[in-house]
Design an enzyme around this catalytic site. Structure first.
Site, PDB file in Angstrom:
ATOM      1  N   THR A 142       0.813  -1.218   0.000  1.00 47.86           N
ATOM      2  CA  THR A 142       0.000   0.000   0.000  1.00 47.86           C
ATOM      3  C   THR A 142       0.848   1.271   0.000  1.00 47.86           C
ATOM      4  O   THR A 142       0.296   2.371  -0.033  1.00 47.86           O
ATOM      5  CB  THR A 142      -0.907   0.035   1.242  1.00 47.86           C
ATOM      6  N   LYS A 143       2.166   1.143   0.056  1.00 43.31           N
ATOM      7  CA  LYS A 143       3.030   2.319   0.155  1.00 43.31           C
ATOM      8  C   LYS A 143       3.430   2.832  -1.232  1.00 43.31           C
ATOM      9  O   LYS A 143       3.102   2.259  -2.253  1.00 43.31           O
ATOM     10  CB  LYS A 143       4.265   1.979   0.993  1.00 43.31           C
ATOM     11  N   ASN A 144       4.188   3.925  -1.253  1.00 45.10           N
ATOM     12  CA  ASN A 144       4.565   4.555  -2.524  1.00 45.10           C
ATOM     13  C   ASN A 144       5.473   3.651  -3.353  1.00 45.10           C
ATOM     14  O   ASN A 144       5.264   3.484  -4.549  1.00 45.10           O
ATOM     15  CB  ASN A 144       5.258   5.898  -2.276  1.00 45.10           C
TER      16      ASN A 144
END
Length: 369
Positions: free
Chosen positions: A181-183
């Protein structure tokens, strides 16, 4: 229309690098791709020493071990955070002292910290929520006056800055996440950043299951053995290879995410919905576009908003539940009210934000609400 909350973005070289790692015959940790990732972060952001981990949770647990957290120690941290921030220190026997959020932002209220310090306080753990910096000058000054350690939970804060300084480079230790879910992602994955050189040698030992194995492979000792506590914190080369493909495209990913974030923000400004508050950005902070969130004026309004979006095929979600009011910790909390934390728990909504997001479809849907 069916728009998920998140969709992992592949740059195109992940499987190529994973194949390269496998064919090299070295797929356990601390190989070529691990070293490439370490060097990238140390050169690109000036972090003093980096150690990839299997998760941000592991990086936080390493931080707690490095700080010699033990039963009876008190740790100040925000209540509005993911449970991993707390678990890392609870596992060492610490008592958590929860701070409230700011009125203008879900991050920790820096002005509340000093009143929470006691002779048993050992560390302040700050969370850069949504990749937006806490006021690190204020926090580091408090820590210096009271001889406390500072850990940056920078799980959401890759490529974000405070007064020109990369988040994760300011506290004594920092933890990042590369969860899907992170960049930038590696499925599961994280990193410990060591900014205080007194922790460097021991961090590597804890990382290597409590052994001085890394020193042995560098030829610094003629054999290696068990010299400290530790665990299997380092990730495989498969994880590191995936991450390396992401890091090569960091700027492109960031540009796209910022474009999406700005599109959302301009739309909501134009709509001027009276019961909807937009994200606040302090002057000292930059925006890494980790998430786009809005804050409604009530729990009921939030639930209706999420339901309306779901009915139109857009999956929006609420975020953290207050840790001080959780089933596990509510009887251990000291009873203080944390009204801002509870407000964000009841009213904050996260909208979908990922590289391939069909933003035009979402805009049309939002305008029709």
């Amino acid at each position: 229309m069916n728009i998920p909350f998140n969709k992992p973005y592949l740059t195109g070289r992940e499987t190529e690098y994973i194949t390269e790692a496998v064919q090299s015959g070295k797929i356990s940790g601390n190989g070529m791709f691990t070293k490439k990732c370490h060097q990238f972060f140390e050169k690109h952001y000036g972090f003093k020493k980096c150690l990839l981990t299997t998760s941000c949770t592991d990086a936080l647990e390493m931080a707690a071990i490095l700080l010699n957290i033990e039963e009876g120690d008190e740790i100040i941290m925000p209540s509005y955070t993911f449970v991993s921030t707390a678990n890392a220190f609870v596992l060492r026997g610490a008592k958590l002292v929860f701070a409230d959020s700011r009125v203008d932002h879900p991050g920790i209220n820096e002005k509340s910290i000093e009143n929470l310090i006691t002779p048993k306080t050992k560390a302040i753990v700050v969370v850069h929520y949504a990749g937006v910096a806490c006021d690190m000058d204020a926090i580091m000054n408090i820590a210096k006056r009271h001889n406390l350690w500072v850990v940056e939970d920078a799980a959401q804060a890759i490529d974000s800055f405070y007064k020109g300084n990369p988040l994760g480079s300011i506290g004594h230790l920092a933890a990042f996440s590369f969860h899907e879910t992170k960049n930038v992602i590696s499925g599961e994955g994280g990193m410990l950043v060591i900014n205080d050189e007194q922790f460097e040698a021991r961090a590597e030992i804890i990382w290597e299951k409590g052994t001085n194995r890394s020193a042995f492979f560098r030829g610094e000792v003629d054999k290696y053995g068990w010299v400290d506590v530790g665990s299997s914190f380092l990730p495989s080369e498969v994880i590191a290879a995936f991450l390396w493909a992401q890091l090569e495209n960091l700027q492109d990913i960031q540009n796209r995410r910022k474009e999406l974030w700005q599109t959302y923000n301009e739309l909501f400004k134009e709509m001027a919905i009276p019961w909807l508050k937009l994200p606040s950005m302090p002057a000292y902070a930059t925006n890494n576009a980790h998430m786009y969130y809005v804050v409604t004026d009530s729990l009921e309004r939030r639930n209706r908003f999420i339901t309306e979006l779901k009915e139109k095929g857009i999956l929006a979600v609420f975020h953290y539940l207050s840790l001080h009011d959780s089933p596990f910790y509510q009887n251990k909390h000291d009873g203080r009210d944390l009204p801002n934390t509870d407000h964000y728990s009841d009213c904050l909504v996260r909208l979908p934000l990922f590289y391939e997001l069909p933003i035009k479809d979402i805009i049309e849907t939002l305008k029709s609400l």
